[in-house]
Design a protein around this motif. Structure first.
Motif, PDB file in Angstrom:
ATOM      1  N   ARG A  77      68.416  74.131 -26.237  1.00  0.00           N
ATOM      2  CA  ARG A  77      67.896  74.275 -24.879  1.00  0.00           C
ATOM      3  C   ARG A  77      66.785  73.284 -24.557  1.00  0.00           C
ATOM      4  O   ARG A  77      66.264  73.276 -23.451  1.00  0.00           O
ATOM      5  CB  ARG A  77      67.390  75.702 -24.650  1.00  0.00           C
ATOM      6  N   ARG A  78      66.432  72.429 -25.506  1.00  0.00           N
ATOM      7  CA  ARG A  78      65.402  71.428 -25.225  1.00  0.00           C
ATOM      8  C   ARG A  78      65.858  70.487 -24.112  1.00  0.00           C
ATOM      9  O   ARG A  78      65.051  69.907 -23.406  1.00  0.00           O
ATOM     10  CB  ARG A  78      65.037  70.660 -26.486  1.00  0.00           C
ATOM     11  N   HIS A  79      67.163  70.352 -23.921  1.00  0.00           N
ATOM     12  CA  HIS A  79      67.689  69.499 -22.854  1.00  0.00           C
ATOM     13  C   HIS A  79      67.328  70.051 -21.472  1.00  0.00           C
ATOM     14  O   HIS A  79      67.192  69.295 -20.525  1.00  0.00           O
ATOM     15  CB  HIS A  79      69.205  69.341 -22.986  1.00  0.00           C
ATOM     16  N   ARG A  80      67.175  71.366 -21.375  1.00  0.00           N
ATOM     17  CA  ARG A  80      66.767  71.967 -20.104  1.00  0.00           C
ATOM     18  C   ARG A  80      65.337  71.539 -19.771  1.00  0.00           C
ATOM     19  O   ARG A  80      65.022  71.282 -18.610  1.00  0.00           O
ATOM     20  CB  ARG A  80      66.876  73.487 -20.185  1.00  0.00           C
ATOM     21  N   VAL A  81      64.478  71.455 -20.780  1.00  0.00           N
ATOM     22  CA  VAL A  81      63.106  70.984 -20.564  1.00  0.00           C
ATOM     23  C   VAL A  81      63.142  69.561 -20.013  1.00  0.00           C
ATOM     24  O   VAL A  81      62.462  69.232 -19.039  1.00  0.00           O
ATOM     25  CB  VAL A  81      62.288  71.047 -21.883  1.00  0.00           C
ATOM     26  N   LYS A  82      63.965  68.719 -20.621  1.00  0.00           N
ATOM     27  CA  LYS A  82      64.077  67.323 -20.172  1.00  0.00           C
ATOM     28  C   LYS A  82      64.607  67.249 -18.745  1.00  0.00           C
ATOM     29  O   LYS A  82      64.107  66.469 -17.926  1.00  0.00           O
ATOM     30  CB  LYS A  82      64.994  66.548 -21.117  1.00  0.00           C
ATOM     31  N   ALA A  83      65.606  68.062 -18.423  1.00  0.00           N
ATOM     32  CA  ALA A  83      66.172  68.056 -17.070  1.00  0.00           C
ATOM     33  C   ALA A  83      65.126  68.450 -16.031  1.00  0.00           C
ATOM     34  O   ALA A  83      65.051  67.848 -14.953  1.00  0.00           O
ATOM     35  CB  ALA A  83      67.373  68.996 -16.995  1.00  0.00           C
ATOM     36  N   VAL A  84      64.307  69.449 -16.341  1.00  0.00           N
ATOM     37  CA  VAL A  84      63.244  69.871 -15.416  1.00  0.00           C
ATOM     38  C   VAL A  84      62.229  68.755 -15.247  1.00  0.00           C
ATOM     39  O   VAL A  84      61.815  68.434 -14.127  1.00  0.00           O
ATOM     40  CB  VAL A  84      62.574  71.171 -15.911  1.00  0.00           C
TER      41      VAL A  84
END
Length: 195
Positions: free
Chosen positions: A76-83
């Motif tokens: 889910r670290r990709h969600r942090v990057k997307a935000v």
């Protein structure tokens, strides 16, 4: 509220460095829990070093409850990057309420006079007020106050995912809903994501 000069949080150089450190930390967590399991499995399958396999299996029994959380956090670290790539940093006043146990699990940010969001730090509680923070009463926030986002101590150097402390369903559509849905802050049903 003070809006930062960059168009999105990802344009801030210390944010990119902070995200890379976050990705490395989560990879180390996953490796730290996954490698003992793989070593134990290899020892058992090859029939060698059975004593070592027993030790690694004992480690895994103690840590097995954390493995799913660590795996979810890693992916889910990709969600942090997307935000961070979709929203700008905004500086807000904040409070760091503590649980009875002393855990710094939530952050309270007054976005408007009539709306203070209490956000939970995911996946593990972190004392953001103490992380290289010259302004513990202020926080940088990128995201949608209704659905959560990413917070960091002032400076953007330690981005951390936050979700609403009390899950609630918001009205679908409206201003900002499509962007929040695209970056993974909200589901199509209007409920904020929890990971």
């Amino acid at each position: 509220m003070k809006l930062m000069s960059a168009k999105v949080a990802w344009d801030h150089p210390t944010t990119v460095i902070g995200y890379k450190r976050l990705a490395a930390r989560r990879a180390l967590w996953l490796g730290g829990l996954g490698v003992p399991f793989l070593v134990a499995l290899a020892c058992l399958l090859l029939g060698a070093l059975r004593q070592a396999a027993a030790v690694f299996l004992m480690i895994m029994i103690a840590a097995v409850t954390f493995l799913p959380w660590v795996a979810i956090a890693y992916f889910r670290r990709h969600r942090v990057k997307a935000v961070l790539q979709a929203y700008p940093w905004c500086e807000w006043p904040c409070r760091h309420p503590r649980y009875v146990t002393g855990s710094p699990a939530t952050i309270a940010i007054p976005f408007r006079e009539d709306f203070t969001a209490t956000l939970r730090i995911l996946p593990f509680p972190i004392a953001l007020a103490q992380l290289e923070n010259d302004h513990p009463d202020r926080i940088w926030f990128a995201g949608d106050p209704r659905f959560g986002g990413v917070v960091s101590p002032v400076g953007g150097h330690y981005p951390v995912r936050v979700v609403p402390h009390t899950p609630r369903r918001e009205e679908c559509g409206g201003e900002g809903f499509d962007l929040a849905r695209r970056v993974g802050l909200v589901r199509a049903s209007g409920k904020a994501t929890r990971t």
